[in-house]
Design a protein around this motif. Sequence first.
Motif, PDB file in Angstrom:
ATOM      1  N   ALA A  14       0.811  -1.191   0.008  1.00 43.23           N
ATOM      2  CA  ALA A  14       0.021  -0.024  -0.026  1.00 43.23           C
ATOM      3  C   ALA A  14       0.833   1.100   0.125  1.00 43.23           C
ATOM      4  CB  ALA A  14      -0.831  -0.043   1.246  1.00 43.23           C
ATOM      5  N   ASP A  15       1.759   1.398  -0.920  1.00 43.74           N
ATOM      6  CA  ASP A  15       2.791   2.332  -1.092  1.00 43.74           C
ATOM      7  C   ASP A  15       2.235   3.788  -1.051  1.00 43.74           C
ATOM      8  OD1 ASP A  15       4.716   0.507  -1.184  1.00 43.74           O
ATOM      9  OD2 ASP A  15       5.430   0.895  -3.363  1.00 43.74           O
ATOM     10  N   GLY A  16       2.773   4.766  -0.529  1.00 45.62           N
ATOM     11  CA  GLY A  16       2.074   6.140  -0.421  1.00 45.62           C
ATOM     12  C   GLY A  16       0.950   6.332   0.653  1.00 45.62           C
ATOM     13  N   SER A  17       0.865   5.323   1.570  1.00 49.99           N
ATOM     14  CA  SER A  17      -0.092   5.551   2.746  1.00 49.99           C
ATOM     15  C   SER A  17       0.030   6.547   3.585  1.00 49.99           C
ATOM     16  CB  SER A  17      -0.485   4.291   3.147  1.00 49.99           C
ATOM     17  OG  SER A  17      -1.117   3.449   2.303  1.00 49.99           O
ATOM     18  N   VAL A  18      -0.647   7.098   4.276  1.00 51.34           N
ATOM     19  CA  VAL A  18      -0.637   8.215   5.482  1.00 51.34           C
ATOM     20  C   VAL A  18      -1.576   7.680   6.375  1.00 51.34           C
ATOM     21  CG1 VAL A  18      -0.489  10.836   6.336  1.00 51.34           C
ATOM     22  CG2 VAL A  18       0.115  10.024   3.989  1.00 51.34           C
ATOM     23  N   ILE A  19      -0.875   7.656   7.642  1.00 53.50           N
ATOM     24  CA  ILE A  19      -1.513   7.324   9.006  1.00 53.50           C
ATOM     25  C   ILE A  19      -1.119   8.155   9.925  1.00 53.50           C
ATOM     26  CG2 ILE A  19      -2.194   5.656  10.525  1.00 53.50           C
ATOM     27  CD1 ILE A  19      -0.977   3.296   8.881  1.00 53.50           C
ATOM     28  N   ARG A  20      -2.071   9.230  10.399  1.00 51.52           N
ATOM     29  CA  ARG A  20      -1.568  10.375  11.397  1.00 51.52           C
ATOM     30  C   ARG A  20      -2.792  10.575  12.458  1.00 51.52           C
ATOM     31  NH1 ARG A  20      -2.220  15.619   7.191  1.00 51.52           N
ATOM     32  NH2 ARG A  20      -4.489  15.876   7.825  1.00 51.52           N
TER      33      ARG A  20
END
Length: 680
Positions: A411-417
């Motif tokens: 899942a390249d490019g994912s953001v978890i914040r």
Amino acid sequence: MAVFAPDDNRSRRVRLAIAAIMTLAVVVTAGAFVIDPAESVPDPVAYDDTTELGLSSETDAMMAGNATLPRTQVFYSQLQYVVGYNGIGSFVASLSDRRTERQFGYPLIAYVETFDHRDPDTADGGLFTATGAGGWTPAEEAYYVVDSDARTPAGEAVIPFRNREVAESFSADHSGTVVDWESIRNRSFDIDSAATVRSLAPSRWQTANDRITEAERTADRPVSVVVGEDAPTIDAAVEAAPSNTTVVVPKGVYHETVTINKSVTIAGDDARISGDGNGSVVTVRAADVAIRGLRIDGVGNRTRDPEAARASRDEESEAWDANIQSGYGHGDAGIRAIAAPGLVVDDVMIETNASGLLLRDGSHTVVRDLRVDGSETWQNGFMGITGMESRVTVTDSRFEGGRDGIYLHRADGSVIRNSTFTDNRYGIHLMYTGDALVADNTARNELFAGITVMTRPSGNTIVGNDVRNSSAGIQSSGTRTYIAYNTLVGNELGFSTSARGSLYEHNVVVDNELGARATTIVPSSRVVANDFVGNDDHAAAGAGALRVWADGDRGNYWEGANVGQQPSSERAYRPTSPVDAVLHGEIAAVAVRESPASVLLNHLRGTVPGARSGSIIDPVPASTPYHPERIDVVTSPDSEGAEPVHADWRAELSSLTDGQDTAHENTTNRNTARAVGDYK
């Protein structure tokens, strides 16, 4: 014949140091060896037998069958492992980095892979290709084609040949130039590094903002159907609604399952969809669907599909990877999305013993204000979010119980914040997932780890997270990873340095059983400007070469390291030595540390890199913490249960001046034949 012969004075110092250590009857080599290059030069080995640096497994896979990357293997004077570099430039870059010499000794000989009889050419897109197995030639004897139309996934293509005429023939066909080794080792290479990843962190945060803004536009559609007024069920309302409109779900409990096969918004108003305990409750099979304001329960408890897993093993794919994708990607979920790019999930709560949100086949999704309550024991549950080949952008969400809070696979490019993880097996678990941002999250009571990254991805950024009371804070493998500004408190392990070619900086590591563990056999990462306070043991190292945890004149802060008669600038700190490791807890250890015998032994250990194989040294420990304000917050009497601590890493990174902290990673790379320093 050795390509890199040390100067005679350095060789003399090394031999004197070894003799002195033997006189003291101290065993410090820990399996390392010292080779006199005048007596013997080792032959090249099979590249699979080297300890490899320079590429992620994803690049390896991309190159399989359609691209070739020239390789180098290097024998170092104080390292019992042969180091393999992917790309000529990555080895040349290491020659300018004094930390390499401190940790490995000087290079005795380097062999480059040559392509004289391998039909060298370029494929579509200019990727360099070659057939068969290559030969190995001493670096100084090879001829190199540069500035040609050939390229590699690792950057600029430098292609070695044993025979000059063959090199000139390839150069003529591909618009290149033939140069010798002296020209190569004085050449500047644009090596993609962890500092590059660091510079991208703020823009990745902004990318998440842009995705969320676009998701809001997607979800904002005119109302077409109201459940209970225009249609009896949610499923019927979806069927009746035109595309690009909104289905309103009024307050109430709806006992049904829903399939969404068109681009619509489902907007709940304190509405609950309750399944019958079999299968998924909501299934999405269309692009640009938005689901807002719903509560979902009654999910089936199937976490895997054994039939799908068995079928995958019959396909021509890597068995383990296929098994994970097929098995994990076919269970039950509160919301299941299949080939549904542009999905938006906002203000949704899911109670489940399987997955909360299951994404497959490019179902790229924006998630905001999602809460998933999983099973009380992780063995009986599954993932809050399961993303299989689907990029996610997750913000302001909460995951409690179950197996993993978020599990992403390719899942390249994912953001978890800005999300919270509690009582999971892993809070955040990434597999084969690179170029991700994991930022400003909070993890508590995670059974295995707060944040774990596996299977050698590349380019991940893990910043500003607060992990406490877990088995491990951060464990990340891969390459070119930036791990910084995290707060790791009260864990069994703060962080491990499993990622290669990476940068660990500005982490606050407090009151853990073990602050940090050096795990890679051949160290290639920088660990600098971290604060180690109150840990039972600040750091430990497994088998491998000496790890130098400093960069230039900057080291780390180690509580207790600067206690004693000598100024900190004249004394290194060794968190793995029996004496230094207890300085912050036992003041009586100072007397042993400052004794003449200990000072002499430490000096000798500083002179011979191999004498500290399997250990850590910080030659310039800081006298004061880098982040006292964060330490004060997490060590205050009322810190238990207090708000998490998230450093303002975006402001810090924005304030970096050009060139700061990057002098040892980029620019011109030269072999300067430096003497081994005593770095006390």
